[in-house]
Scaffold this motif. Structure first.
Motif, PDB file in Angstrom:
ATOM      1  N   MET A 169       2.589  25.322  -0.792  1.00  0.00           N
ATOM      2  CA  MET A 169       2.193  25.536   0.560  1.00  0.00           C
ATOM      3  C   MET A 169       1.795  26.900   0.793  1.00  0.00           C
ATOM      4  O   MET A 169       1.333  27.465   1.875  1.00  0.00           O
ATOM      5  N   GLY A 170       2.521  27.916   0.044  1.00  0.00           N
ATOM      6  CA  GLY A 170       2.428  29.320   0.452  1.00  0.00           C
ATOM      7  C   GLY A 170       1.045  29.764   0.135  1.00  0.00           C
ATOM      8  O   GLY A 170       0.485  30.468   1.062  1.00  0.00           O
ATOM      9  N   VAL A 230      -1.373  27.649   0.291  1.00  0.00           N
ATOM     10  CA  VAL A 230      -2.453  27.108   1.101  1.00  0.00           C
ATOM     11  C   VAL A 230      -2.322  27.853   2.390  1.00  0.00           C
ATOM     12  O   VAL A 230      -3.517  28.423   3.141  1.00  0.00           O
ATOM     13  N   ALA A 231      -1.155  28.314   2.631  1.00  0.00           N
ATOM     14  CA  ALA A 231      -0.935  29.338   4.166  1.00  0.00           C
ATOM     15  C   ALA A 231      -1.903  30.473   3.905  1.00  0.00           C
ATOM     16  O   ALA A 231      -2.356  30.993   5.113  1.00  0.00           O
ATOM     17  N   ALA A 232      -1.702  30.941   2.920  1.00  0.00           N
ATOM     18  CA  ALA A 232      -2.185  32.250   2.546  1.00  0.00           C
ATOM     19  C   ALA A 232      -4.167  32.456   2.687  1.00  0.00           C
ATOM     20  O   ALA A 232      -4.578  33.322   2.887  1.00  0.00           O
ATOM     21  N   LEU A 233      -4.295  31.275   2.162  1.00  0.00           N
ATOM     22  CA  LEU A 233      -5.892  31.140   2.040  1.00  0.00           C
ATOM     23  C   LEU A 233      -6.947  30.347   3.022  1.00  0.00           C
ATOM     24  O   LEU A 233      -7.752  30.725   3.449  1.00  0.00           O
TER      25      LEU A 233
END
Lengths: 336, 359
Positions: free
Chosen positions: A223-224, A226-229
């Motif tokens: 999820m990190g 996904v959250a970043a990109l």
């Protein structure tokens, strides 16, 4: 990018429609049971799922690179209005690496160990753009600079094993971008890397996505990342997308219990949390994929998986919690 | 350090170097020396769980293997329950080994595929407790399975019939079979998916609580460390750069590398994506490590002293020590105060350059 708003009129660059993929062989079983996903031009869409959820099979279906044990039983994959599933092998080759670029998980295995990395990047250019040797070399060097490979002149002639993991992944990204593809497919682009290098590569990717206005199909379990990109995220569970929406909405306020469980890291094999009376009910084949671990499971969840419910103009979820009418209807139908 | 603490396993200034050929392409036969572990000291007390974090290739697994004497150090001492086991071998070493165990990263390859669960556990038990047979053996195995949460019906099944998480449970049961005092878990959940990771971590937690085994967790993931460990050591290129109680390490990291590691953890909040903290450069090659402090080429606060002098471990708080020449304030970007270095004259190159331009 948050600036690129999906226009209703604009056709998506990639559209996966009701894709069913089955594993054949000794223990045949369906893996993808009707996956649908749209990627608008200039958008980064993430497919988020745990290992074994079939997210990599979805990616390989797009590339037509499925292993022989997996078969697409139905569905459509439209890339710029052409159905990739009906293309001949030769026509597919014209698209792969040219209009669709790929970044794979493990840079060590996706590079040819016996070929200088510069030549590997250039191979794509020479094949698809029919560039000569020196023209290709020039472009490769500028590509290597673009993706931040230090000292490109020297690195050009090195072999993959002489590079660190981070530089290798930069090379893989340079290869994927060589022909300026319309769509970039990134399958777990950073999960093989250490956290400090991962941060570097994510920073590079997000800058490239912005500068080149790329459309990206991102596959990840993290999820990190996904959250970043990503701009949008589709959460995959049991072969279907259970929740689909803008990253900002989904990760901050998950609507599906599965997304919420993933987010909070509360995955204690929640079978014990389920009230026994509910757990004992016989579940049918169509039951919700998250049924066993769901705190909120109700009678209808055992009988069917609900269709998408739009809970927002831009967001859909497949859970009876958000569609009580459908839940009641399902129960009525089955009790008859 | 508390005097009453019973120290189970300890490394005292251990080093391990491997020789490697410099490159097969060039046909060079010159030997290079890889300093995998460089004068590392670490202790694990009874019932404690210690974390060892660092990027891949930094030597954390090697240090773990040294503690178990699976490798022999080139320099320094390995103690087990206060006894020097650096040079012992044969039967004496085997006797010590009963009390220490390892759980490996990939259960699929650390279990014998042709052994049933019963075979696997029986082998481990009889290797160290030869007198156990028949019903007593069966009972012991059943107790082990119960402890790791596997049904007794799994006894006559082979590893391939289990999921990744279940396989790791078998591996844990095997390590517990000899009732060890000390277990090293080398990336125990890295190969597992999210849900099984959670389950295995809580299993290890309960094992530790009930059996009071000392644990060393070798991981690259800060989340696991924060959850599982009382104390944490951070390794960079063969050296332990910082060691502190985990809370303290997270609250006030004293080494710039520890700080960078913390900040490179990804947030699940998409609004924070701009805050991605970047550590410049690549991890250096252990064949050709930087001079002075190994971290100096990537450190935001480097000066001449860092480039030339190897920092020695120095205490910065209770149970907290760091291998850095300087003190840092807070856990965000802050400049070195250089309390320890009154003799240091900072270089003033940038101003000189601007003067030149003006001329």
């Amino acid at each position: 990018m948050s600036t690129a708003k999906p226009h209703k009129a604009q056709r998506p660059i990639l559209s996966i429609r009701d894709l069913h993929v089955k594993i054949t062989g000794v223990a045949p079983r369906p893996v993808l049971k009707g996956l649908s996903l749209n990627i608008q031009r200039g958008q980064t869409v993430a497919l988020l799922g745990e290992s074994g959820s079939g997210k990599t099979l979805a990616a390989y279906s797009v590339l037509n690179l499925l292993p022989t044990v997996a078969r697409i039983t139905s569905g459509e994959i439209l890339f710029q209005q052409t159905n990739l599933l009906q293309l001949s092998h030769g026509n597919m080759r014209k698209i792969l690496g040219n209009q669709i670029g790929m970044v794979y998980q493990e840079p060590a295995t996706s590079l040819n160990p016996l070929m200088q990395v510069g030549k590997q990047i250039g191979e794509t250019l020479r094949l698809h753009k029919s560039l000569g040797r020196s023209a290709a070399r020039e472009q490769v060097l500028s590509l290597m600079e673009l993706v931040g490979v230090p000292d490109p002149m020297r690195r050009y002639r090195q072999l993959p094993h002489q590079l660190s993991g981070g530089v290798r992944q930069r090379v893989v990204i340079a290869m994927a971008l060589a022909c300026r593809p319309d769509l970039l497919l990134a399958d777990e682009p950073t999960s093989a890397l250490d956290s400090t290098v991962q941060a570097q590569i994510l920073d590079l990717l997000s800058r490239l996505i912005q500068d080149l206005r790329m459309s990206v199909f991102l596959i990840s379990h993290d999820m990190g990342v996904v959250a970043a990109l990503a701009d949008r995220v589709a959460v995959l569970k049991g072969g279907i997308v259970v929740e689909d929406g803008l990253v900002r909405d989904v990760l901050k306020d998950p609507a599906h219990p599965y997304t919420a469980a993933m987010l909070s890291g509360d995955m204690k094999g929640g079978k014990m949390q389920v009230a026994t009376s509910v757990a004992e009910e016989k579940s049918t084949e169509n039951a919700c994929p998250f049924l066993e671990d769901c705190k909120w499971a109700q009678k209808a969840c055992h009988l069917a998986t609900p269709d998408e419910t739009m809970i927002d103009s831009n967001r859909s979820v497949r859970c009876f919690l958000h569609n009580k009418k459908a839940a009641a209807k399902t129960v009525r139908q089955h009790s008859r | 350090m508390n005097d009453t603490l019973e120290i189970i396993s300890e490394a005292v200034e251990v080093s391990k170097s491997y020789s490697s050929r410099l490159g097969f392409q060039t046909g060079s036969t010159k030997k290079g020396l890889v300093q995998a572990v460089d004068r590392a000291s670490l202790y694990i007390a009874a019932g404690e769980s210690v974390g060892l974090v660092g990027e891949s290739g930094c030597g954390k697994s090697t240090l773990g293997r040294l503690l178990l004497r699976l490798e022999t150090p080139t320099d320094g001492d390995i103690l087990f329950q206060g006894e020097d086991i650096t040079r012992i071998k044969g039967r004496r070493l085997r006797r010590k080994r009963r009390q220490m165990q390892m759980i490996f990263q990939d259960p699929a390859s650390s279990l014998n595929p042709r052994f049933t669960v019963e075979n696997t556990l029986t082998e481990a038990i009889t290797a160290h407790k030869k007198n156990l047979r028949g019903r007593a053996l069966k009972a012991h195995i059943a107790a082990l399975l119960n402890m790791v949460g596997l049904p007794v019906s799994s006894l006559d099944r082979n590893p391939h019939q289990f999921s990744g998480g279940e396989k790791q449970r078998i591996a844990i049961a095997r390590s517990l079979a000899v009732e060890p005092k000390f277990i090293i878990a080398d990336e125990p959940v890295t190969a597992l998916d999210l849900a099984s990771q959670e389950q295995i971590l809580s299993l290890l937690e309960s094992v530790q609580r009930e059996l009071k085994v000392a644990f060393l967790f070798i991981v690259h993931d800060m989340k696991t460390v924060r959850r599982m460990c009382n104390r944490t050591a951070v390794m960079y290129l063969g050296r332990i750069v910082e060691c502190a109680p985990t809370d303290l390490l997270f609250k006030t990291p004293k080494h710039p590398y520890t700080n960078a590691l913390m900040l490179s953890q990804l947030s699940k909040n998409p609004d924070l994506r701009e805050n991605l903290h970047l550590l410049p450069g690549e991890p250096p090659s252990p064949l050709d490590p930087p001079t002075g402090c190994h971290f100096h080429p990537r450190c935001p606060y480097t000066d001449m002293r860092c480039k030339t002098l190897v920092p020695q471990p120095r205490p910065v708080g209770e149970n907290h020590w760091v291998r850095c020449h300087y003190d840092f304030e807070g856990n965000q970007k802050s400049a070195p105060k250089g309390i320890d270095a009154p003799d240091l004259v900072p270089e003033k190159k940038p101003p000189k350059r601007s003067k030149l331009k003006k001329k």
